[in-house]
Design an enzyme around this catalytic site. Structure first.
Site, PDB file in Angstrom:
ATOM      1  N   ASP A 258     -28.336 -25.466  15.381  1.00 25.74           N
ATOM      2  CA  ASP A 258     -28.203 -26.848  14.893  1.00 25.74           C
ATOM      3  C   ASP A 258     -28.856 -27.838  15.851  1.00 25.74           C
ATOM      4  OD1 ASP A 258     -26.424 -26.745  17.001  1.00 25.74           O
ATOM      5  OD2 ASP A 258     -24.721 -27.602  15.909  1.00 25.74           O
ATOM      6  N   GLU A 259     -29.260 -27.379  17.041  1.00 26.17           N
ATOM      7  CA  GLU A 259     -29.859 -28.311  18.011  1.00 26.17           C
ATOM      8  C   GLU A 259     -31.211 -28.839  17.547  1.00 26.17           C
ATOM      9  OE1 GLU A 259     -29.698 -27.458  22.124  1.00 26.17           O
ATOM     10  OE2 GLU A 259     -27.699 -26.607  22.000  1.00 26.17           O
TER      11      GLU A 259
ATOM     12  N   TYR B  75     -35.835 -26.433  24.759  1.00 29.27           N
ATOM     13  CA  TYR B  75     -35.284 -25.312  23.986  1.00 29.27           C
ATOM     14  C   TYR B  75     -35.279 -25.639  22.497  1.00 29.27           C
ATOM     15  CZ  TYR B  75     -31.589 -22.954  21.417  1.00 29.27           C
ATOM     16  OH  TYR B  75     -30.893 -22.301  20.432  1.00 29.27           O
TER      17      TYR B  75
HETATM   18  O1  DAU Z   1     -25.536 -25.776  19.044  1.00 30.16           O
HETATM   19  C1  DAU Z   1     -26.060 -24.492  19.126  1.00 30.16           C
HETATM   20  C2  DAU Z   1     -26.514 -24.237  20.523  1.00 30.16           C
HETATM   21  O2  DAU Z   1     -25.361 -24.156  21.326  1.00 30.16           O
HETATM   22  C3  DAU Z   1     -27.356 -22.994  20.671  1.00 30.16           C
HETATM   23  O3  DAU Z   1     -28.540 -23.154  19.958  1.00 30.16           O
HETATM   24  C4  DAU Z   1     -27.694 -22.752  22.130  1.00 30.16           C
HETATM   25  O4  DAU Z   1     -28.425 -21.584  22.290  1.00 30.16           O
HETATM   26  C5  DAU Z   1     -26.398 -22.665  22.896  1.00 30.16           C
HETATM   27  O5  DAU Z   1     -26.679 -22.485  24.258  1.00 30.16           O
HETATM   28  C6  DAU Z   1     -25.567 -23.907  22.688  1.00 30.16           C
HETATM   29  O6  DAU Z   1     -26.174 -25.043  23.331  1.00 30.16           O
HETATM   30  P1  DAU Z   1     -25.340 -26.037  24.282  1.00 30.16           P
HETATM   31  O7  DAU Z   1     -26.272 -26.676  25.222  1.00 30.16           O
HETATM   32  O8  DAU Z   1     -24.435 -26.897  23.466  1.00 30.16           O
HETATM   33  O9  DAU Z   1     -24.407 -24.911  25.029  1.00 30.16           O
HETATM   34  P2  DAU Z   1     -23.887 -24.794  26.529  1.00 30.16           P
HETATM   35  O10 DAU Z   1     -22.882 -23.705  26.528  1.00 30.16           O
HETATM   36  O11 DAU Z   1     -24.991 -24.716  27.518  1.00 30.16           O
HETATM   37  O12 DAU Z   1     -23.133 -26.186  26.753  1.00 30.16           O
HETATM   38  C7  DAU Z   1     -22.067 -26.600  25.911  1.00 30.16           C
HETATM   39  C8  DAU Z   1     -21.679 -28.001  26.359  1.00 30.16           C
HETATM   40  O13 DAU Z   1     -21.065 -27.919  27.638  1.00 30.16           O
HETATM   41  C9  DAU Z   1     -22.833 -28.955  26.509  1.00 30.16           C
HETATM   42  O14 DAU Z   1     -22.436 -30.261  26.117  1.00 30.16           O
HETATM   43  C10 DAU Z   1     -23.137 -28.937  27.997  1.00 30.16           C
HETATM   44  C11 DAU Z   1     -21.778 -28.692  28.617  1.00 30.16           C
HETATM   45  N1  DAU Z   1     -21.767 -27.919  29.875  1.00 30.16           N
HETATM   46  C12 DAU Z   1     -22.432 -26.731  29.906  1.00 30.16           C
HETATM   47  C13 DAU Z   1     -22.433 -25.981  31.050  1.00 30.16           C
HETATM   48  C14 DAU Z   1     -23.181 -24.664  31.113  1.00 30.16           C
HETATM   49  C15 DAU Z   1     -21.045 -28.380  30.965  1.00 30.16           C
HETATM   50  O15 DAU Z   1     -20.416 -29.473  30.906  1.00 30.16           O
HETATM   51  N2  DAU Z   1     -21.060 -27.641  32.105  1.00 30.16           N
HETATM   52  C16 DAU Z   1     -21.734 -26.453  32.196  1.00 30.16           C
HETATM   53  O16 DAU Z   1     -21.709 -25.845  33.291  1.00 30.16           O
END
Ligand code: DAU
Length: 371
Positions: A138-139, A162
């Site tokens: 959905d990104e 990405y």
């Molecule tokens: O929406 C679908 C997407 O969700 C997928 O296409 C991506 O492959 C997947 O990685 C995910 O993207 P996000 O960037 O939303 O996922 P992430 O787990 O990296 O981060 C989730 C949220 O948490 C985001 O708002 C960033 C925040 N975050 C992430 C990390 C790794 C933190 O606050 N601290 C962190 O250390």
């Protein structure tokens, strides 16, 4: 018994791929050929239990290798493709987009070209039933404000390297349907969580950091919102689309679990307090910590951080009867339970370049916090 149908899955050793492959193989209807490059995010233990199964064939290789991909089509004669292989971590794409372009854009193009050549040569009946299902995100739609939802009609507006690479791959898939008639499908799903997720992503990172008494780094103020779906619900949606949807369709998929990051991290901490009490975990007991929540730190934000994602899944519900089945707290509990009971998997995932990545992504954030 009906003969099994062969499916080519790319990226079957990644997080969603592992869960999907296991689902397809155990369903008894399919024989799965898993093409995976086994990059850093794949864990050899994830599908080790399928080794030797007559319905599972693993091929180590890259989706940008046209010769290999074409040979797999010819040898295995699949009834369709689930294309999941991708670079997926936004923070890594901010450090360098090169691998994202190669795998997500060139890789998808290569898969489409090889699929088209194979599909062109199929007899009419098999040509009609062939499907190329592209698993996307959905990104690609960018960010929402406080109101509204992503749907299949939302214009593309990718914000990170990405999501730009995933958007490009979606456009190629769409173009191959429009131009050549290749029977494609696209699913754009929200944030997945569940077993086998590499601990660079938010939920497993928080669980593992917490259990080892490390800081829980929440970006910015923790006010960003994500819409979470348990990985099995996503895999069921993808399989249903593959089996039932009209070629050319796209579906957004989400479970309606919007959470602010800070609330989610607090919820993980409360569940951990109950499921792995700090008094029984050395890393916390040694420091006199009474709750995992004491480890939460607000750190420097992700550049270009999308504010909110939320999905309106009405189309897939209406057309295919899909609905999420796993409630958010139940899914989180299952996920935490899985990480608590798979120390060898975690050990394997934490080897290699994982430590370097953690240093690269978090060291500068911690420094900014001190200022
Ligand atoms: O929406 C679908 C997407 O969700 C997928 O296409 C991506 O492959 C997947 O990685 C995910 O993207 P996000 O960037 O939303 O996922 P992430 O787990 O990296 O981060 C989730 C949220 O948490 C985001 O708002 C960033 C925040 N975050 C992430 C990390 C790794 C933190 O606050 N601290 C962190 O250390």
């Amino acid at each position: 018994m009906a003969e099994k149908q062969t499916i080519l899955v790319t990226g079957g050793s990644g997080f969603i791929g592992t869960n999907l492959v296991r689902r397809l193989v155990s369903g008894g209807r399919y024989r799965v050929v898993n093409l995976d490059a086994l990059t850093y995010a794949a864990n050899p233990l994830s599908l080790a239990d399928l080794d030797g199964s007559p319905n599972y064939i693993f091929v180590k290789g890259n989706i940008t290798d046209r010769g290999l991909v074409s040979a797999l089509f010819e040898e295995h004669q699949p009834v369709g493709v689930f294309h999941l292989a991708a670079e997926t971590h936004v923070d890594r794409s901010i450090v360098s987009a090169e691998d994202f372009l190669q795998t997500n854009v060139v890789g998808t193009y290569t898969m489409l070209e090889a699929a088209r050549t194979y599909w062109d040569g199929l007899p009419a009946a098999r040509k009609d039933s062939f499907r190329f299902l592209h698993v996307s995100s959905d990104e690609v739609f960018g960010a929402l404000g406080e109101e509204g939802y992503f749907s299949e009609e939302t214009p593309y507006a990718p914000n990170s390297p990405y999501s730009a690479s995933k958007a490009a791959s979606d456009h190629f898939v769409r173009a191959y349907h429009h131009t050549y008639g290749l029977p494609t499908l696209i699913t754009n799903c929200s944030n997945n969580y569940g077993p086998y997720q590499f601990p660079e992503k938010m939920i497993p990172l928080m669980i593992l950091n917490a259990l080892s008494g490390k800081p829980l780094p929440v970006y910015g103020e923790g006010a960003n919102v994500r819409d979470w779906i348990y990985v099995d619900d996503h895999c069921r949606a993808v399989q249903l689309a593959f089996e039932k949807a009209r070629p050319g369709e796209t579906y957004v998929v989400g479970a309606g679990n919007e959470r602010r990051n800070i609330d989610l991290v607090n919820q993980i901490c409360s569940l951990l307090d109950e499921m792995a009490p700090p008094s029984e975990v050395h890393a916390l007991r040694a420091r006199g910590l009474k709750s995992y929540a004491e480890l939460i730190r607000l750190v420097e934000d992700r550049p270009g951080h999308d504010h909110r994602y939320a999905i309106d899944s009405a189309r897939i519900t209406r057309q295919l009867g899909w609905q999420a089945e796993v409630g958010f707290e139940a899914g989180l509990r299952r996920t935490i339970e899985w990480y608590l009971s798979h120390p060898e998997w975690i050990d394997q995932a934490s080897r290699g370049s994982y430590g370097e990545w953690i240093e690269k992504n978090y060291a500068w954030r911690a420094q900014k916090e001190k200022k």
